[in-house]
Design an enzyme around this catalytic site. Structure first.
Site, mmCIF file in Angstrom:
data_model
loop_
_atom_site.group_PDB
_atom_site.id
_atom_site.type_symbol
_atom_site.label_atom_id
_atom_site.label_comp_id
_atom_site.label_asym_id
_atom_site.label_seq_id
_atom_site.Cartn_x
_atom_site.Cartn_y
_atom_site.Cartn_z
ATOM 1 N N HIS A 52 -35.058 39.946 -18.327
ATOM 2 C CA HIS A 52 -34.628 38.629 -18.831
ATOM 3 C C HIS A 52 -35.772 37.618 -18.821
ATOM 4 C CE1 HIS A 52 -30.327 39.726 -18.865
ATOM 5 N NE2 HIS A 52 -30.592 40.385 -17.755
ATOM 6 N N ASN A 124 -23.834 38.905 -19.560
ATOM 7 C CA ASN A 124 -24.512 39.268 -20.803
ATOM 8 C C ASN A 124 -23.622 38.939 -22.000
ATOM 9 O OD1 ASN A 124 -26.947 40.397 -19.715
ATOM 10 N ND2 ASN A 124 -25.822 42.257 -19.176
#
Length: 475
Positions: A52, A124
């Site tokens: 990320h 997510n």
């Protein structure tokens, strides 16, 4: 015009010229501001996130519009409550310089600044993940990063791991579908993904899945469309989010939950704590809770986005954990990553600091800016000097567990195919063709025996799935 100063507020008379011995130099050691600027430049970047790394963020508000008090006592989820939040979007596999419009899962991490402390929901844009056992997470991430020899991304490594780990098939099918490249962060759903707990005033526990449904509608890109965008703008998602908020076009998501009682969790015909599985919406329908709005851009990307530190360990009374193995590992790994990446007292940074009072004995270590204060003689616990004390009123109800400690084979549940099949069967002809084409594109350079192994799994999902990929691969 304000006086330019050093970081210690000493006025700077000349910020253009180094202090030298004569016109031609050399420079003098006493030119402290030169040394300070060079030393600071070497330290301007903190280590990027292992996963990320590329992200965008915005502030906003969660407004609760429905009563779910039968499930939870959490004040942040009480009807009428409004809570400030920071939402960070991200890609998972790419580095900080990666393009936004790549085929990848998107992170959807929210920090809620509640009256009872911070609540971090780290999810997510997909309701499932590639894995169900955290023991395999570092191995999986290695396949998504660069080959240590060639320093290139490896389709071969990715498909080798996926085809040897069939629990990944549900997430792989989503990733390779037409939803694998969102057109923007505004045009995708968000999910808490993991199973959490809700606890009500009676001390009853319910298991919960968190959903955020975009009001902007779902929009996605084909590989070809994404390629054209990347050629001209590697920050397409960041630009879209920032510019729309600046124009007052505030994106919104409907906040919903699925709820399962403890009794139901004991009797369903699948493991409800398996992150590779979804819960049936027919059996566990979505319940309306509220609306989330993003309405403010950060003023300083480094301070408010790069140093933003999220962790699912941050929960508030009325919200708890579950036996979800992946969640339990992330409870440790996320704050540990923040301590490495930012520093011991990362939680004191403004973007991470709660709006409620913090009372802790964890004061040692770098970066403590005296945010945490204690009575003069109470620097340990228990003590006789009126220091901060525990309150057993915040204990959660018992979480029933059973069984001997053992390294249980998480692949004993071999139902790898029913949920990917259900997803595949929902696709229309055009969506299936996109899936086949995207998989074929992602298999460029993959060894044939690995392709054949993957095709064997696709065959078990659906013969049509396998034959479609074969045709796209021209084999």
């Amino acid at each position: 015009m304000k006086q330019l100063t050093t970081t210690s507020d000493n006025p700077i008379a000349d910020n253009q010229n180094s202090l030298t011995a004569g016109v031609r130099g050399p420079v003098l050691m006493q030119d402290y501001q030169l040394i300070e600027k060079l030393a600071h430049q070497n330290r301007e970047h903190i280590p990027e996130r292992t996963v990320h790394a590329k992200g965008s963020a915005a502030y906003g508000e969660l407004e609760i519009t429905h009563d779910i008090s039968r499930y939870t006592k959490a004040k942040v989820l009480s009807n009428g409550e409004k809570t400030k939040l920071l939402l960070r979007f991200s890609t998972v596999a790419g580095e900080a310089g990666a393009a936004d419009a790549e085929r990848d899962v998107r992170g959807f991490a929210i920090k809620f600044y509640t009256r009872e402390g911070n609540w971090d929901l780290v999810g997510n844009n997909t309701p499932v993940f590639f894995l169900r056992d955290p023991y395999k997470f570092p191995d999986f991430i290695h396949t998504q990063k660069r080959d240590p020899c060639t320093h290139l991304r490896s389709n071969n490594a990715a498909w080798d791991f996926w085809s040897l780990s069939p629990e990944t098939l549900h997430q792989v099918t989503i990733l390779m579908s037409d939803r694998g490249i969102p057109a923007s962060y505004r045009h995708m759903h968000g999910f808490g993904s993991h199973t959490y707990s809700l606890i009500n005033e009676k001390g009853e526990r319910f298991y919960v899945k968190f959903h955020f449904k975009t009001r902007q509608g779902i929009k996605n890109l084909t590989n070809e469309e994404a390629g054209k965008i990347i050629a001209n703008d590697r920050e397409s998602h960041q630009r879209d989010l920032y510019e729309n908020i600046e124009k007052g076009n505030f994106p919104k998501w409907d906040f919903k939950i699925q709820v399962m009682s403890e009794e139901q969790a004991n009797n369903v015909n699948f493991n409800p704590f398996d992150l590779t599985k979804t819960w049936s919406h027919k059996e566990f329908p979505l319940i309306d809770v509220g609306v989330m709005t993003l309405n403010e851009n950060p003023k300083n990307y480094f301070n408010e986005v790069e140093q933003a530190a999220f962790s699912p360990s941050n929960i508030v009374p009325g919200i708890g954990f579950s036996p979800d193995k992946m969640l339990q590992a992330r409870i440790f790994s996320y704050p540990d990553a923040q301590r490495y990446r930012i520093g011991t007292h990362y939680a004191q940074l403004k973007v991470n600091a709660p709006i409620s009072e913090v009372n802790t004995y964890t004061v040692g270590g770098a970066l403590n800016n005296s945010m945490y204060e204690m009575p003069a003689s109470a620097y340990y616990e228990p003590n006789s000097y009126g220091g901060h004390a525990e309150n057993k009123a915040f204990l959660e109800p018992d979480l029933a567990i059973s069984g001997a400690a053992q390294r249980y084979n998480h692949r004993e549940d071999e139902d790898y195919y029913s949920q990917p099949k259900a997803l595949f069967d929902l696709m229309n002809a055009e969506q299936k063709e996109a899936l086949f084409s995207n998989i074929a594109a992602s298999m460029q350079g993959v060894e044939r025996f690995i392709i054949d192994r993957a095709l064997g799994h696709f065959e078990k999902i659906s013969p049509e799935y396998a034959s479609g990929v074969k045709k796209a691969l021209k084999i």
